[in-house]
Design an enzyme around this catalytic site. Structure first.
Site, mmCIF file in Angstrom:
data_model
loop_
_atom_site.group_PDB
_atom_site.id
_atom_site.type_symbol
_atom_site.label_atom_id
_atom_site.label_comp_id
_atom_site.label_asym_id
_atom_site.label_seq_id
_atom_site.Cartn_x
_atom_site.Cartn_y
_atom_site.Cartn_z
ATOM 1 N N GLU A 36 63.663 -9.812 22.900
ATOM 2 C CA GLU A 36 63.993 -9.827 21.473
ATOM 3 C C GLU A 36 63.351 -11.019 20.768
ATOM 4 O OE1 GLU A 36 65.116 -7.131 20.559
ATOM 5 O OE2 GLU A 36 65.761 -6.444 22.530
ATOM 6 N N ALA A 80 69.611 -3.937 22.662
ATOM 7 C CA ALA A 80 69.578 -5.063 21.746
ATOM 8 C C ALA A 80 68.665 -4.695 20.582
ATOM 9 C CB ALA A 80 69.037 -6.304 22.448
ATOM 10 N N GLU A 102 56.620 -2.389 21.025
ATOM 11 C CA GLU A 102 57.563 -2.433 22.147
ATOM 12 C C GLU A 102 56.883 -2.702 23.485
ATOM 13 O OE1 GLU A 102 60.466 -2.941 21.820
ATOM 14 O OE2 GLU A 102 61.060 -2.113 19.882
#
Ligand SMILES: *[C@@H]1O[C@H](CO)[C@@H](O)[C@H](O)[C@H]1NC(C)=O
Ligand SMILES: *[C@@H]1O[C@H](CO)[C@@H](O)[C@H](O)[C@H]1NC(C)=O
Ligand SMILES: *[C@@H]1O[C@H](CO)[C@@H](O)[C@H](O)[C@H]1NC(C)=O
Ligand SMILES: *[C@@H]1O[C@H](CO)[C@@H](O)[C@H](O)[C@H]1NC(C)=O
Length: 960
Positions: free
Chosen positions: A381, A345, A403
């Site tokens: 996300e 994604a 991340e």
């Protein structure tokens, strides 16, 4: 970038018989780190393979440097793009565009460098751009323009200087290819009702925005974007911000729609997105009026596959607003499922893109593991909408923070949306243990890298790895736990407020956390946040903490899987850490202890002969734990006599620590094997999953030797009660267990029972599959169990079963179902079927490009397929390198998958020869994976020589 979906190394192990287990994990589990990115290649070939790394180039010309100079600063862009979804006269799909950027001159200069890659720019009076000054300023004339291929710049030299403080408008017109390369502005194709459909979509991270329009393509170069898309009448266009005007116009004699989007917030180029498709959507407004839409193929929306994502998006947004103490920064949140998408994604601001398996959930055919994947990826996300998008790390060297952070908090968001799913506990399986596996090798690297070490696109690409995502997550979780969550959240929200719409470096976060600590009475740290964290992020690896309960001595040592490995990389901290240790004894939680030296005496840890110590309570720390033998014995007997006293995540961690300490020859392997004896009584998912992963490792070491039979017999004995338990609670496999993770455990029970031959199991799966073959329109197999059943049936069958599976794969309209079949097809034991399947991976009509390398990985996890896959990849090395060599994760995984089983001197020599033979072509982004494979194979050979016999004896005695 979001998480992808792949079988991790330790799952890709399984013996043919155990393939079922590997597969269950693929399906049951959700998320793993990796974005199987970039497939198209060749583009950066020179950058990745030239013998002299381009960064070390001696040229001092600004256009030979990969970083933009600090002379110009963009304010806003006006971009109009027109993708053509039919081939042009030359048989090519293209897009045309016009783009202007308003920028301010910060320092006097006669040079403009702007990124542009693979675009054909129109000439104006012989130059590739037009430049005009603003508010009465006259722009200097353009002297010359050219493309600097390697650094991907359009270079514009001027006759005179730009003036500091003044603004200029740089205008270009261009044509680009709308290729199917999954990068920049690209096209994706899929079939609907027998008709081929084409859509235009984007993937800009990390360095592909420059392939869609000329731009200052660095994350710190934030600007406002005014985007307009021209598209066919029956299609819809989407972008980061809300559409404000949609009108029919005629351009060059063609009637088209023009969609104009409102200005974006100030943002980075890598978060830009456009989509042109005939997709449908469902929508809702949240309490604050934010529009939430889920987009997908028409059929998927009509079948209700987007409903689950819509349902969870609102609570997740609500959770993050509270957690960050900051409102959602945009007026809308679009999420779209794409049939061809390489990463799991992508967190484009306001228009998040997903693989179909990461956003769509079909209650009829998807397993609960598929559902879990949706909630975790959506949460990951959406976490980025603030952390990463609102505040952006200035440069890619800090990617680990972006991340790692999202990978940590995704579990918090998912837990809020699905409070009964034990989401927070699952982090240890999907982050901590995954990170340990690579961070215990000498080829690992520190989380943080210096800004000047990361320059080229392939160096940037390499940052997207397990260390950044999973170790990042584990280390941040530890930080949050020793600061306590309220302090962590407070520092975080102040950080977001200070840097909103701007960019930062990781130490800015540490500063705000430190302030929060200083303002909170009662939180005491032995050192500052900076000092403590430096040891975790500036040196690679992690410690094993050894506790001697006879004396109370606590010590630390850098944990390496290969005990004699030499660590070349120097650390200013000598591989020592400041370690926060939570622990318990006598069933009581004790005060947290800080280990600040190599070793220290901690008297409370000295215990009497009928007590035990358990450290790393709730597995909040990023370290392994070892004990004196007496304490190990007492822990083992506690597990066998009353395992519930030990928290469930610690039961899993005891297993994982013991096996890895044994692999590193720190404890005796028989001690590790003994941690599996209590599994007779275990019914929980996390410990079983941890056990399975470690036993899988054994399977691939031993399934070609005489140890195998005894190991099978032992496991059969251990799993039988679990299999019977689930048979009972599911009314003989007709009902679904009610608990979410119980459903995962049920899959483990079935896979392991079938692979070890527990009576009744194989008949069960064979009959289910037979019924389906007899009536293909009515699949009676419960979605949760499909992977296991498909794999077992195809393994036990021949061409007929395989061909049936292949047909069903081609017909599958739900992506999650297609993945189950695609992986199960790799389970066959028939070599020619496997070889044919391997050939299919080179034919995108049969296996999508995004799925090719993972399919080879599935085949390599099959005992018969492994050598076939290895030969196949070697024979076609040039092809694979060209296709995948510059992508980051997919390629390194391909290498580790096909070499996963290697454990003999012969295989090691093959591996080294392979390295030598292809030195010229190179290994691109798989270079590190190849080093890891050599390191691991070497370690296994040595380990086996010492341990094979004791292991054999132990299994024999325990299975008798
Ligand atoms: C790679 O290098 C060769 C020779 O140095 C050059 O001809 C070619 O154009 C370069 N390719 C790219 C993609 O930069
Ligand atoms: C860019 O677009 C905005 C919004 O349409 C418009 O107001 C502005 O004048 C444009 N700028 C230039 C230089 O054309
Ligand atoms: C760009 O120009 C090159 C060279 O003329 C040509 O081969 C290529 O097809 C063009 N690309 C597009 C998208 O028009
Ligand atoms: C491990 O323990 C077993 C059984 O107690 C013993 O036979 C073996 O020698 C031990 N191995 C090592 C390396 O100490």
């Amino acid at each position: 970038m979001g998480k992808g979906y792949y079988i991790s190394r330790h799952l890709a192990t399984a013996a043919m018989v155990l393939a079922a287990i590997a597969l269950l994990t693929i399906i049951a589990l959700s998320v793993v780190y990796n974005r199987e990115k970039s497939k198209n290649a060749a583009k950066f070939t020179n950058a990745t393979t030239s013998p002299v790394p381009p960064t070390q180039k001696t040229s001092n010309e600004p256009w030979d440097k990969y970083r933009l100079p600090d002379t110009l600063s963009p304010e806003y862009y006006n971009v109009t793009l027109w993708p053509r979804l039919v081939k042009n006269a030359n048989g090519m799909y293209i897009f045309t565009g016009i783009s202007g950027v308003m920028f301010t001159c910060v320092k006097k200069t006669d040079l403009i460098l702007i990124h542009s890659n693979k675009l054909n720019l129109t000439l104006f009076k012989g130059h590739h751009a037009k430049l005009t000054g603003q508010s009465g300023v006259t722009a200097p004339a353009i002297k010359t323009t050219w493309f600097q291929m390697e650094t991907q710049y359009l270079v514009i030299q001027l006759e005179g200087k730009l003036k500091p403080g003044k603004s200029y408008w740089l205008y270009t017109e261009f044509t680009g290819e709308l290729a199917d390369d999954l990068e920049g502005f690209y096209r994706s194709e899929y079939m609907e009702d027998g008709e081929k459909k084409i859509i235009a979509i984007t993937q800009m991270q990390a360095t592909y925005a420059r392939k869609a329009f000329p731009c200052f393509d660095e994350p710190g170069m934030k600007a406002v974007f005014h985007i307009t898309l021209i598209h066919d009448l029956e299609t819809t266009a989407l972008s980061n911000s809300q559409e404000i005007k949609t009108e029919k116009v005629t351009i060059d004699g063609t009637a088209v729609t023009r969609t104009i989007f409102g200005p974006t917030k100030k943002m980075s180029t890598y978060l830009i997105a456009f989509v042109v498709s005939d997709f449908k959507y469902i929508s809702a407004k949240d309490k604050k009026g934010v529009l939430v839409r889920i987009w997908a193929r028409k059929k998927a929306i009509e079948d209700g596959q987007g409903n689950y994502a819509l349902k969870i998006t609102q609570p997740i947004l609500e959770f993050f607003e509270k957690y960050y103490n900051t409102s959602y920064p945009l007026s809308k949140s679009d999420q779209i499922a794409l049939p061809d998408f390489n990463s799991g994604a992508m967190e484009n601001w306001g228009l998040v893109a997903y693989r179909e398996t990461a956003l769509l959930y079909d209650p009829q055919t998807s397993a609960n593991g598929n559902k879990q994947r949706v909630v975790t990826v959506v949460s990951h996300e959406l976490a980025h909408m603030w952390f990463g998008n609102l505040v952006t790390l200035k440069w890619w060297n800090d990617l680990w923070l972006n991340e790692g952070f999202a990978s940590y908090v995704e579990y918090l968001g998912a837990d809020y949306a699905e409070p009964t799913w034990d989401m927070k506990d699952q982090t240890i399986l999907y982050d901590l243990q995954r990170a340990f596996a690579v961070d215990s090798l000498t080829s690992s690297h520190p989380l943080s890298r210096k800004e000047e070490e990361v320059n080229t696109p392939s160096e940037i690409s390499e940052m997207f790895n397990t260390i950044s995502y999973s170790k990042g997550a584990a280390v941040l979780k530890m930080l949050s736990e020793f600061l306590t969550e309220p302090v962590f959240a407070k520092g975080l929200s102040n950080y977001l407020k200070q840097f909103a719409f701007g960019s930062s470096v990781y130490t800015d976060l540490w500063d705000h956390l430190q302030k929060a600590v200083d303002q909170t009475p009662g939180v005491k740290l032995p050192y500052s946040v900076h000092e403590i964290m430096n040891r975790w992020i500036l040196q690679m690896g992690f410690p094993v903490i050894t506790i001697d309960t006879r004396t109370g001595n606590v010590s630390q040592k850098h944990f390496l899987l290969e005990p004699e490995a030499v660590v070349d990389r120097k650390s200013e901290f000598n591989y020592e850490w400041f370690v926060p240790i939570k622990w318990m004894k006598k069933q009581q939680v004790q005060d947290q202890l800080w280990l600040l030296q190599k070793s220290a005496l901690h008297k409370p840890m000295k215990v009497s002969k009928n007590e035990w110590v358990l450290a790393n309570l709730h597995v909040s720390g990023y370290f392994r734990v070892n004990y004196d033998l007496g304490n190990w014995e007492r822990l083992l007997s506690q597990l066998e006599s009353g395992h519930q006293v030990i928290p469930v995540v610690n039961r899993a961690q005891i297993l994982d620590d013991a096996f890895n300490l044994a692999r590193a020859s720190i404890i005796n392997i028989t001690l590790a094997l003994r941690t599996t004896k209590y599994l007779l009584h275990e019914r929980k998912y996390i410990p079983w999953e941890a056990a399975l992963r470690n036993l899988n490792y054994f399977f691939q070491l031993f399934d070609r030797s005489e140890v195998y039979g005894a190991m099978q017999a032992y496991l059969k004995k251990q799993v039988k009660p679990l299999f019977e338990y689930f048979g009972n609670i599911s009314s003989n496999w007709t009902a679904v267990p009610s608990g979410h993770t119980d459903q995962f455990t049920q899959i483990i029970a079935l896979s392991l029972a079938c692979s070890t031959g527990v009576e009744g199991c194989r008949e069960l799966t064979r009959n289910w599959f037979k019924k389906w073959m007899q009536n293909p329109h009515n699949n009676v197999i419960h979605p949760n169990l499909r992977s296991t059943v498909y794999c077992n049936a195809i393994a036990a069958g021949g061409a007929e079963e395989w061909n049936f599976g292949w047909q069903m794969f081609q017909k599958a309209t739900v992506a999650a179902e297609a993945v189950k079949l695609r992986s199960a097809l790799a389970c066959t034991k028939v070599p020619w079927l496997l070889n044919r399947y391997l050939e299919y991976t080179m034919n995108p009509e049969k296996i999508r490009k995004q799925d090719a390398t993972s399919t080879i990985g599935y085949i390599a996890s099959n005992i018969i397929g492994q050598s076939l896959a290895w030969d196949f990849v070697r024979a076609n090395w040039d092809y694979f390198f060209k296709m995948y060599g510059t992508g980051s994760f997919s390629f390194s995984r391909l290498i580790s998958d096909i070499t996963y089983r290697f454990c003999t001197p012969f295989e090691l020599s093959q591996l080294k020869r392979f390295q030598k033979d292809n030195a010229e072509t190179g290994f691109g982004s798989g270079t590190r994976a190849l080093q890891q494979a050599i390191e691991k194979t070497t370690a296994k050979i040595k380990w086996l020589a010492e341990n094979k016999e004791p292991v054999h004896q132990w299994f024999l005695s325990e299975s008798a």
